[in-house]
Design an enzyme around this catalytic site. Structure first.
Site, PDB file in Angstrom:
ATOM      1  N   GLU A  72       3.905  -5.545   7.205  1.00 51.34           N
ATOM      2  CA  GLU A  72       3.025  -4.658   7.984  1.00 51.34           C
ATOM      3  C   GLU A  72       3.412  -4.577   9.454  1.00 51.34           C
ATOM      4  OE1 GLU A  72       2.060  -6.611   5.585  1.00 51.34           O
ATOM      5  OE2 GLU A  72       0.489  -5.643   4.404  1.00 51.34           O
TER       6      GLU A  72
ATOM      7  N   ALA B 290       0.861  -1.176   0.000  1.00 51.61           N
ATOM      8  CA  ALA B 290       0.000   0.000   0.000  1.00 51.61           C
ATOM      9  C   ALA B 290       0.897   1.226   0.000  1.00 51.61           C
ATOM     10  CB  ALA B 290      -0.880  -0.020   1.240  1.00 51.61           C
TER      11      ALA B 290
ATOM     12  N   GLY C 299       0.349  -5.077   0.716  1.00 51.12           N
ATOM     13  CA  GLY C 299      -0.815  -4.978  -0.155  1.00 51.12           C
ATOM     14  C   GLY C 299      -0.576  -5.607  -1.521  1.00 51.12           C
TER      15      GLY C 299
HETATM   16  N1  COA Z   1       4.580   3.377   0.212  1.00 50.73           N
HETATM   17  C1  COA Z   1       5.027   4.559  -0.261  1.00 50.73           C
HETATM   18  N2  COA Z   1       6.245   4.715  -0.808  1.00 50.73           N
HETATM   19  C2  COA Z   1       7.024   3.628  -0.870  1.00 50.73           C
HETATM   20  C3  COA Z   1       6.634   2.382  -0.384  1.00 50.73           C
HETATM   21  C4  COA Z   1       5.344   2.278   0.157  1.00 50.73           C
HETATM   22  N3  COA Z   1       4.874   1.115   0.595  1.00 50.73           N
HETATM   23  N4  COA Z   1       7.623   1.495  -0.604  1.00 50.73           N
HETATM   24  C5  COA Z   1       8.611   2.170  -1.196  1.00 50.73           C
HETATM   25  N5  COA Z   1       8.240   3.454  -1.367  1.00 50.73           N
HETATM   26  C6  COA Z   1       9.008   4.518  -2.024  1.00 50.73           C
HETATM   27  C7  COA Z   1      10.149   4.972  -1.171  1.00 50.73           C
HETATM   28  O1  COA Z   1       9.756   5.976  -0.266  1.00 50.73           O
HETATM   29  C8  COA Z   1      11.118   5.493  -2.204  1.00 50.73           C
HETATM   30  O2  COA Z   1      10.654   6.766  -2.592  1.00 50.73           O
HETATM   31  P1  COA Z   1      11.680   7.912  -3.053  1.00 50.73           P
HETATM   32  O3  COA Z   1      12.435   7.332  -4.205  1.00 50.73           O
HETATM   33  O4  COA Z   1      10.791   9.047  -3.376  1.00 50.73           O
HETATM   34  O5  COA Z   1      12.525   8.176  -1.856  1.00 50.73           O
HETATM   35  C9  COA Z   1      10.909   4.549  -3.365  1.00 50.73           C
HETATM   36  O6  COA Z   1       9.608   3.978  -3.165  1.00 50.73           O
HETATM   37  C10 COA Z   1      11.918   3.438  -3.463  1.00 50.73           C
HETATM   38  O7  COA Z   1      11.978   2.759  -2.217  1.00 50.73           O
HETATM   39  P2  COA Z   1      13.359   2.354  -1.543  1.00 50.73           P
HETATM   40  O8  COA Z   1      13.033   1.750  -0.226  1.00 50.73           O
HETATM   41  O9  COA Z   1      14.291   3.500  -1.577  1.00 50.73           O
HETATM   42  O10 COA Z   1      13.870   1.252  -2.569  1.00 50.73           O
HETATM   43  P3  COA Z   1      14.584  -0.132  -2.283  1.00 50.73           P
HETATM   44  O11 COA Z   1      14.849  -0.726  -3.601  1.00 50.73           O
HETATM   45  O12 COA Z   1      15.682   0.041  -1.311  1.00 50.73           O
HETATM   46  O13 COA Z   1      13.486  -1.032  -1.545  1.00 50.73           O
HETATM   47  C11 COA Z   1      11.382  -2.030  -1.128  1.00 50.73           C
HETATM   48  C12 COA Z   1      12.313  -1.377  -2.166  1.00 50.73           C
HETATM   49  C13 COA Z   1      10.055  -2.274  -1.791  1.00 50.73           C
HETATM   50  C14 COA Z   1      11.964  -3.376  -0.669  1.00 50.73           C
HETATM   51  C15 COA Z   1      11.231  -1.097   0.091  1.00 50.73           C
HETATM   52  O14 COA Z   1      10.889   0.187  -0.363  1.00 50.73           O
HETATM   53  C16 COA Z   1      10.179  -1.512   1.083  1.00 50.73           C
HETATM   54  O15 COA Z   1      10.410  -2.368   1.916  1.00 50.73           O
HETATM   55  N6  COA Z   1       9.024  -0.838   1.010  1.00 50.73           N
HETATM   56  C17 COA Z   1       7.992  -0.965   2.003  1.00 50.73           C
HETATM   57  C18 COA Z   1       7.161  -2.154   1.788  1.00 50.73           C
HETATM   58  C19 COA Z   1       6.089  -2.188   2.815  1.00 50.73           C
HETATM   59  O16 COA Z   1       6.287  -2.020   3.999  1.00 50.73           O
HETATM   60  N7  COA Z   1       4.922  -2.468   2.322  1.00 50.73           N
HETATM   61  C20 COA Z   1       3.822  -2.680   3.173  1.00 50.73           C
HETATM   62  C21 COA Z   1       2.905  -1.563   3.068  1.00 50.73           C
HETATM   63  S1  COA Z   1       1.331  -2.226   3.389  1.00 50.73           S
END
Ligand code: COA
Ligand code: NAD
Length: 712
Positions: free
Chosen positions: A129, A67, A106
């Site tokens: 989460e 999400a 999500g």
């Molecule tokens: N919501 C909003 N923005 C998100 C996001 C999310 N769930 N997941 C990643 N982003 C954004 C980051 O803020 C970043 O934005 P920016 O470039 O403007 O700074 C961009 O996406 C890239 O993320 P980043 O973490 O820098 O890349 P990465 O390659 O190191 O890692 C992930 C990628 C997906 C592994 C990591 O971002 C992550 O763990 N995200 C969260 C996942 C999560 O908790 N999801 C559950 C939500 S219900």
């Protein structure tokens, strides 16, 4: 293929298959516009008689990573994700999810709402989460256990750790794992093609939709299911982090309640948790970590290429930095002052690597490969080939200046010169070289192969691309970089100094070190300030106090308890005594002699000790941190409040669920913080007077959060 376009879902038809390609870079998070587009696209596919099956895939790096966390805590705008998932599941034609990269939160819930799942070998799925203080809120807790059973579902959701595609296949969550494409071919395209073949196979066999909500494989053994729930409930969790327990409740509800009721149960848990301090603090931490990378220098310049790092000094820090650089695949040249010190430095690195092997984080072959990338020498000339050099020698200006001059003489043009100094003036160090634009501070934390924080210290003359290089190197080493201006102690140690001053005053006024440590542990710090001093060694701050003594304001209050301990050689754990006694290993015991020594200091100053409650200890310690944080912002040392939070979370053990000191201040209320500071300042204005920025925020009804987005 007929092409059509939506803003966040690309739609294409291919011989009866409808491809819905999610297109919301960089990681396809399921924000409102995307959810609306998906809901519309699914409805259209369901209604179109020419469509026989649907493939949902994602462009770019990854299947949705979750999400959109930036929407959390705001009023939701429909369609909400649970509704989109339900619509996908209700589609009368088979829906196949084609996953690559990371299907998280999500994103995974979306895939579970599809009828079949295909994933690349390198895919990882997970429910992070819980790390945000939440339960999955779009059916994950109800659909996952129906397929995988309670034990596997609970492990995935309560740990928050992603697992590889093969593990997901073993759980029954992925129907087909396909090999990764050869280099050159896009992962997204490869998995989309495989999923299309899979969908055609379904149609050929006459297989239709397979709604997860109707599945029950995971319920096959209700007794084992109940036992897994009971075991998950029994796992100890602190009361301020209720998400794990609520996950267990939801997974139990999946077995006990009809699907719709289970979804409602999950939604209620999600909403309850969203309102907790922990969820707000954890979300703030997540966003703050990413915001920290938004600095003006990165917008203005590209990093220089770094493949080989030079490190001068193989002591505690140098060895840790070298170990981390080797893990990151970099070449390392380590320079020490003589053969004996070099041997020690190399042995330190080898020891770190041996522990990694013991813990299963490194293979012997991996170690061999890393070691082959390491050169140890006593010749500074060996630095000629490095792309970036970090000095980690003794914390004395003249020693560091000597090293910088020597580096300046041998480094190639364009190489970056970095210092790991904790306190010294980066501008003054840059000035001893002929290339101040190439000089940057890279302040790693101890142990450097473990601690995630690096302060990137930007000097007056530092070139933007040297700053960008510091950020890029930190990221490559798996670290979180925060920008700091030049000041004595940068962001973290300035706040630490204020924290220690506040607790030293409390110590002299009547609290014991043990009561102070206990009060701060109760707040959530893993160790209290005096335990940390004992662990790090009291001699480090003693040396600094002696260095600063000639310039100290003689009128300022000075607590000499630490000096008294050092004069006795009680340097902390290593010496067996510090604020605590270490007669039996690392667990310190209270020491009556230390208390007597504190009493003597009080008596000498005519201080009559008063009883100080834990609440007051915390109020003063935290107010001191926040007030110093506000000064760092005023001085332009820190770009934004949330950068200070990241430093304190990752370098100083500030409890993550509280989000950091500046976010804690917002949560507590800046008005009450101002009142506290003014009360304290009445007796001790030179330390406690509120920072003008803080007064300004209160006066304008603003918060630190208001400043976060404004900067860079
Ligand atoms: N919501 C909003 N923005 C998100 C996001 C999310 N769930 N997941 C990643 N982003 C954004 C980051 O803020 C970043 O934005 P920016 O470039 O403007 O700074 C961009 O996406 C890239 O993320 P980043 O973490 O820098 O890349 P990465 O390659 O190191 O890692 C992930 C990628 C997906 C592994 C990591 O971002 C992550 O763990 N995200 C969260 C996942 C999560 O908790 N999801 C559950 C939500 S219900
Ligand atoms: P240390 O005493 O463990 O190591 C310093 C090393 O530098 C020694 O091995 C020494 O032989 C070597 N050295 C000294 N002069 C040299 C020279 N001219 N050429 C080559 N090698 C030389 O110290 P440390 O704890 O690793 O600290 C190093 C730096 O890192 C200091 O600036 C310190 O302030 C900073 N730092 C330390 C910590 C910490 O917690 N210890 C944390 C962050 C930053």
């Amino acid at each position: 293929m007929a092409e059509g376009a939506a803003r966040t879902v690309q739609v294409a038809d291919d011989d009866g298959l409808r491809h819905l390609e999610i297109d919301n870079p960089p990681v396809n998070v399921l924000g409102q516009a995307l959810r609306a587009a998906l809901a519309e696209a699914i409805a259209a596919a369901a209604a179109d008689p020419g469509v026989r099956a649907v493939v949902i895939s994602a462009r770019g790096r990854s299947f949705p990573a979750g999400a959109d966390i930036t929407e959390f805590g705001k009023p939701p705008v429909p369609p909400r994700l649970p509704e989109v998932c339900n619509r996908i599941e209700a589609c009368p034609k088979p829906v196949v999810a084609a996953m690559h990269g990371t299907a998280l939160g999500g994103g995974l819930e979306l895939a579970l709402a599809a009828h079949y799942r295909v994933g690349l070998e390198s895919l990882r799925i997970g429910f992070p989460e819980v790390t945000l203080g939440l339960v999955p809120g779009a059916g994950g807790t109800q659909r996952m256990p129906r397929i995988a059973g309670a034990a596997a579902a609970l492990e995935l959701m309560q740990s928050g750790q992603p697992v590889p595609a093969r593990a997901a296949e073993a759980m029954g969550v992925i129907d087909l794992v396909v090999p990764d494409p050869a280099p050159g071919e896009e992962a997204a395209a490869a998995v989309r093609r495989a999923a299309a073949d899979f969908a055609r196979g379904l149609l050929a066999e006459g297989l239709g939709p397979r709604p997860t909500s109707m599945r029950a494989e995971g319920f096959a053994d209700p007794a084992a299911y109940a036992a897994a729930v009971a075991a998950a409930r029994a796992r100890p969790a602190p009361s301020h982090l209720p998400a794990a327990a609520r996950i267990a409740d939801c997974v139990e509800a999946a077995l006990l309640l009809p699907f719709e009721a289970g979804l409602a149960f999950e939604r209620a848990a999600f909403e309850d948790l969203m309102a907790t301090e922990a969820a707000q603090g954890l979300r703030h931490a997540f966003l703050a970590e990413r915001r920290a990378a938004r600095v003006p220098e990165l917008a203005a310049a590209s990093p220089r290429r770094v493949e080989v790092v030079g490190i001068v000094g193989g002591g505690l820090m140098g060895a840790g930095i070298a170990a981390a650089a080797l893990t990151a695949g970099l070449g390392v040249v380590l320079v020490e002052r003589d053969e004996a010190a070099l041997d020690k430095g190399l042995a330190r690195i080898a020891e770190i690597k041996e522990r990694a092997i013991e813990k299963g984080r490194l293979t012997s072959a991996g170690f061999e490969a890393e070691w082959a990338r390491l050169i140890g020498t006593t010749e500074m000339a060996a630095m000629a080939g490095v792309d970036l050099a970090i000095e980690a020698v003794f914390e004395e200006f003249e020693v560091k200046a000597g090293v910088f001059r020597a580096l300046d003489a041998v480094l190639r043009p364009g190489a970056v010169l970095a210092t790991n100094t904790s306190y010294l003036d980066v501008d003054a160090l840059a000035a001893v070289t002929g290339r101040p634009a190439d000089v940057v501070g890279l302040h790693f934390f101890s142990p450097a192969h473990v601690m995630k924080l690096v302060e990137v210290v930007v000097g007056r003359a530092t070139a933007p691309d040297a700053v960008a290089t510091g950020f890029a190197l930190a990221r490559r080493m798996g670290k979180i970089a925060v920008r700091s201006g030049v000041t004595d102690g940068f962001i973290g140690n300035r706040i630490l100094s204020a924290y220690r001053t506040a607790t030293d005053f409390l110590l002299e006024d009547g609290a014991t070190p043990y009561a102070i440590d206990a009060a701060m542990r109760a707040f959530g710090f893993p160790l209290g300030p005096y335990q940390v001093l004992d662990l790090a060694g009291l001699e480090i701050s003693w040396a600094r106090r002696k260095r600063l003594a000639p310039t100290r304001d003689p009128a300022a209050r000075y607590v000499a308890v630490g000096d008294r301990l050092c004069e006795r050689g009680w340097f902390g754990q290593k010496a067996g005594r510090g604020y605590y006694r270490y007669d039996r290993g690392r667990t310190g015991e209270e020491d009556p002699e230390v208390l007597a020594l504190i009493d003597a200091e009080r008596a000498a100053k005519g201080i009559i000790p008063r009883a100080i409650a834990a609440d007051e200890i915390r109020a003063r310690a935290l107010a001191a941190m926040v007030n110093e944080g506000a000064r760092l912002l005023e001085e332009g040392i820190a770009l934004r409040p949330s950068d200070i939070d990241v430093v304190m979370l990752h370098g100083y053990g500030f409890p993550r669920w509280r989000g950091g000191p500046m976010r804690w201040a917002d949560h507590t209320g800046l008005r009450s913080l101002r009142r506290d500071l003014m009360t304290f300042a009445a007796a001790e204005p030179e330390f406690w007077t509120p920072a003008p920025l803080l007064l300004d925020l209160v006066g304008n009804g603003r918060s630190f959060a208001d400043l976060d987005e404004a900067a860079a």
